[in-house]
Motif scaffolding. Structure first.
Motif, PDB file in Angstrom:
ATOM      1  N   GLU A  43      -0.491   5.022 -23.176  1.00  0.00           N
ATOM      2  CA  GLU A  43      -1.553   4.030 -23.358  1.00  0.00           C
ATOM      3  C   GLU A  43      -2.306   3.839 -22.041  1.00  0.00           C
ATOM      4  O   GLU A  43      -1.733   3.999 -20.968  1.00  0.00           O
ATOM      5  CB  GLU A  43      -0.971   2.698 -23.820  1.00  0.00           C
ATOM      6  CG  GLU A  43      -0.515   2.715 -25.269  1.00  0.00           C
ATOM      7  CD  GLU A  43      -1.645   2.995 -26.260  1.00  0.00           C
ATOM      8  OE1 GLU A  43      -2.722   2.387 -26.113  1.00  0.00           O
ATOM      9  OE2 GLU A  43      -1.451   3.837 -27.148  1.00  0.00           O
ATOM     10  N   HIS A  97      -4.248   1.955 -18.886  1.00  0.00           N
ATOM     11  CA  HIS A  97      -3.951   0.798 -18.047  1.00  0.00           C
ATOM     12  C   HIS A  97      -4.382  -0.476 -18.765  1.00  0.00           C
ATOM     13  O   HIS A  97      -5.370  -0.498 -19.498  1.00  0.00           O
ATOM     14  CB  HIS A  97      -4.697   0.939 -16.715  1.00  0.00           C
ATOM     15  CG  HIS A  97      -4.405  -0.145 -15.742  1.00  0.00           C
ATOM     16  ND1 HIS A  97      -5.130  -1.316 -15.701  1.00  0.00           N
ATOM     17  CD2 HIS A  97      -3.471  -0.243 -14.765  1.00  0.00           C
ATOM     18  CE1 HIS A  97      -4.668  -2.085 -14.744  1.00  0.00           C
ATOM     19  NE2 HIS A  97      -3.650  -1.459 -14.153  1.00  0.00           N
ATOM     20  N   GLU A  98      -3.653  -1.563 -18.555  1.00  0.00           N
ATOM     21  CA  GLU A  98      -3.879  -2.808 -19.280  1.00  0.00           C
ATOM     22  C   GLU A  98      -5.286  -3.378 -19.112  1.00  0.00           C
ATOM     23  O   GLU A  98      -5.783  -4.072 -19.994  1.00  0.00           O
ATOM     24  CB  GLU A  98      -2.842  -3.854 -18.868  1.00  0.00           C
ATOM     25  CG  GLU A  98      -2.925  -4.223 -17.399  1.00  0.00           C
ATOM     26  CD  GLU A  98      -1.824  -5.172 -16.973  1.00  0.00           C
ATOM     27  OE1 GLU A  98      -1.600  -6.185 -17.631  1.00  0.00           O
ATOM     28  OE2 GLU A  98      -1.191  -4.879 -15.940  1.00  0.00           O
ATOM     29  N   ASP A  99      -5.962  -3.089 -18.017  1.00  0.00           N
ATOM     30  CA  ASP A  99      -7.310  -3.622 -17.812  1.00  0.00           C
ATOM     31  C   ASP A  99      -8.412  -2.720 -18.359  1.00  0.00           C
ATOM     32  O   ASP A  99      -9.590  -3.036 -18.254  1.00  0.00           O
ATOM     33  CB  ASP A  99      -7.552  -3.870 -16.317  1.00  0.00           C
ATOM     34  CG  ASP A  99      -6.736  -5.040 -15.794  1.00  0.00           C
ATOM     35  OD1 ASP A  99      -6.363  -5.917 -16.603  1.00  0.00           O
ATOM     36  OD2 ASP A  99      -6.468  -5.077 -14.583  1.00  0.00           O
ATOM     37  N   CYS A 100      -8.033  -1.614 -18.962  1.00  0.00           N
ATOM     38  CA  CYS A 100      -9.020  -0.671 -19.483  1.00  0.00           C
ATOM     39  C   CYS A 100      -9.850  -1.286 -20.610  1.00  0.00           C
ATOM     40  O   CYS A 100     -11.061  -1.079 -20.670  1.00  0.00           O
ATOM     41  CB  CYS A 100      -8.339   0.605 -19.961  1.00  0.00           C
ATOM     42  SG  CYS A 100      -9.507   1.872 -20.484  1.00  0.00           S
ATOM     43  N   HIS A 156      -6.330  -9.215 -11.963  1.00  0.00           N
ATOM     44  CA  HIS A 156      -6.180  -8.939 -13.383  1.00  0.00           C
ATOM     45  C   HIS A 156      -6.804 -10.078 -14.187  1.00  0.00           C
ATOM     46  O   HIS A 156      -6.504 -11.240 -13.959  1.00  0.00           O
ATOM     47  CB  HIS A 156      -4.695  -8.795 -13.738  1.00  0.00           C
ATOM     48  CG  HIS A 156      -4.433  -8.739 -15.212  1.00  0.00           C
ATOM     49  ND1 HIS A 156      -4.765  -7.644 -15.958  1.00  0.00           N
ATOM     50  CD2 HIS A 156      -3.921  -9.650 -16.052  1.00  0.00           C
ATOM     51  CE1 HIS A 156      -4.432  -7.890 -17.218  1.00  0.00           C
ATOM     52  NE2 HIS A 156      -3.920  -9.091 -17.290  1.00  0.00           N
ATOM     53  N   ASP A 189      -7.328 -11.540 -18.022  1.00  0.00           N
ATOM     54  CA  ASP A 189      -6.814 -11.464 -19.384  1.00  0.00           C
ATOM     55  C   ASP A 189      -7.988 -11.323 -20.351  1.00  0.00           C
ATOM     56  O   ASP A 189      -8.942 -12.092 -20.305  1.00  0.00           O
ATOM     57  CB  ASP A 189      -6.016 -12.743 -19.681  1.00  0.00           C
ATOM     58  CG  ASP A 189      -5.392 -12.759 -21.058  1.00  0.00           C
ATOM     59  OD1 ASP A 189      -5.680 -11.852 -21.862  1.00  0.00           O
ATOM     60  OD2 ASP A 189      -4.613 -13.682 -21.330  1.00  0.00           O
ATOM     61  N   ASN A 194      -5.622   3.517 -13.882  1.00  0.00           N
ATOM     62  CA  ASN A 194      -5.937   2.191 -13.368  1.00  0.00           C
ATOM     63  C   ASN A 194      -7.364   1.852 -13.768  1.00  0.00           C
ATOM     64  O   ASN A 194      -8.200   2.750 -13.899  1.00  0.00           O
ATOM     65  CB  ASN A 194      -5.776   2.147 -11.846  1.00  0.00           C
ATOM     66  CG  ASN A 194      -5.516   0.756 -11.328  1.00  0.00           C
ATOM     67  OD1 ASN A 194      -5.778  -0.233 -12.003  1.00  0.00           O
ATOM     68  ND2 ASN A 194      -5.013   0.668 -10.113  1.00  0.00           N
TER      69      ASN A 194
END
Length: 182
Positions: free
Chosen positions: A117, A119-122, A2, A4, A67
């Motif tokens: 929403e 995936h956070e890495d999108c 991951h 940031d 993902n």
């Protein structure tokens, strides 16, 4: 791995500049229209012949981007290994980058209407794509299934939370679902 979005590492800086590099390859899992879960890999060639890669697992039926992954400065050999892992369930076929855009950005928009929403890495991974444009709309992609959201429970899903969101947003009769029994 991951990364940031606000990180200022060389990886993140390269990924944020991905659109400056030419597309090397854009692939999608064969049969994605029938199963609603395309896997998409878009790579761009850096000036040193290494690659920036974005990978997406998309749910066009309901949840959007399940993902996402991105990495810069990878070798062709690493990239080939990544493709083997990404497309072990269904073979990869070449895809127009604008079709990848339509699927990914369309799935995000559809899922957000359902209050899901991506995936956070999108967000960071989307730098390998082009900005959304009207050209993307030339590709006809169905979101939902037969006019309604279809939730197919995955092994890592919080099924109760997802079902509650869908029921609260749409009512019990306005979506379909498939949940494996124990």
């Amino acid at each position: 791995m991951h990364l940031d979005f606000n990180d200022n590492s060389s990886q993140v800086r390269l990924i944020k500049k991905a659109r400056e590099f030419p597309v090397y390859e854009c692939l999608i899992s064969e049969g994605w229209q029938e199963n609603g879960f395309p896997r998409i890999v878009l790579s761009r060639k850096q000036t040193d012949n290494r690659l920036i890669v974005g990978a997406f697992l998309v749910d066009t039926y309901c949840l959007g981007i399940k993902n996402a992954f991105c990495k810069a400065d990878i070798s062709i050999e690493e990239y080939e290994n990544l493709k083997l892992r990404m497309f072990q369930m269904a073979p990869a076929v070449t895809c127009y980058p604008r079709l990848a855009n339509r699927i990914i950005y369309g799935a995000v928009e559809y899922a957000r209407k359902l209050r899901f929403e991506p995936h956070e890495d999108c967000l960071l991974s989307s730098f390998v794509l082009e900005e959304p444009s009207h050209e993307d709309l030339s590709f006809d992609v169905e979101f939902g299934k037969d006019g309604k959201p279809l939730y197919i429970a995955g092994p890592d899903d919080n099924v109760d939370d997802i079902m509650e969101k869908l029921t609260n947003r749409l009512g019990e009769e306005n979506f379909h679902y498939i949940i494996a029994s124990d």
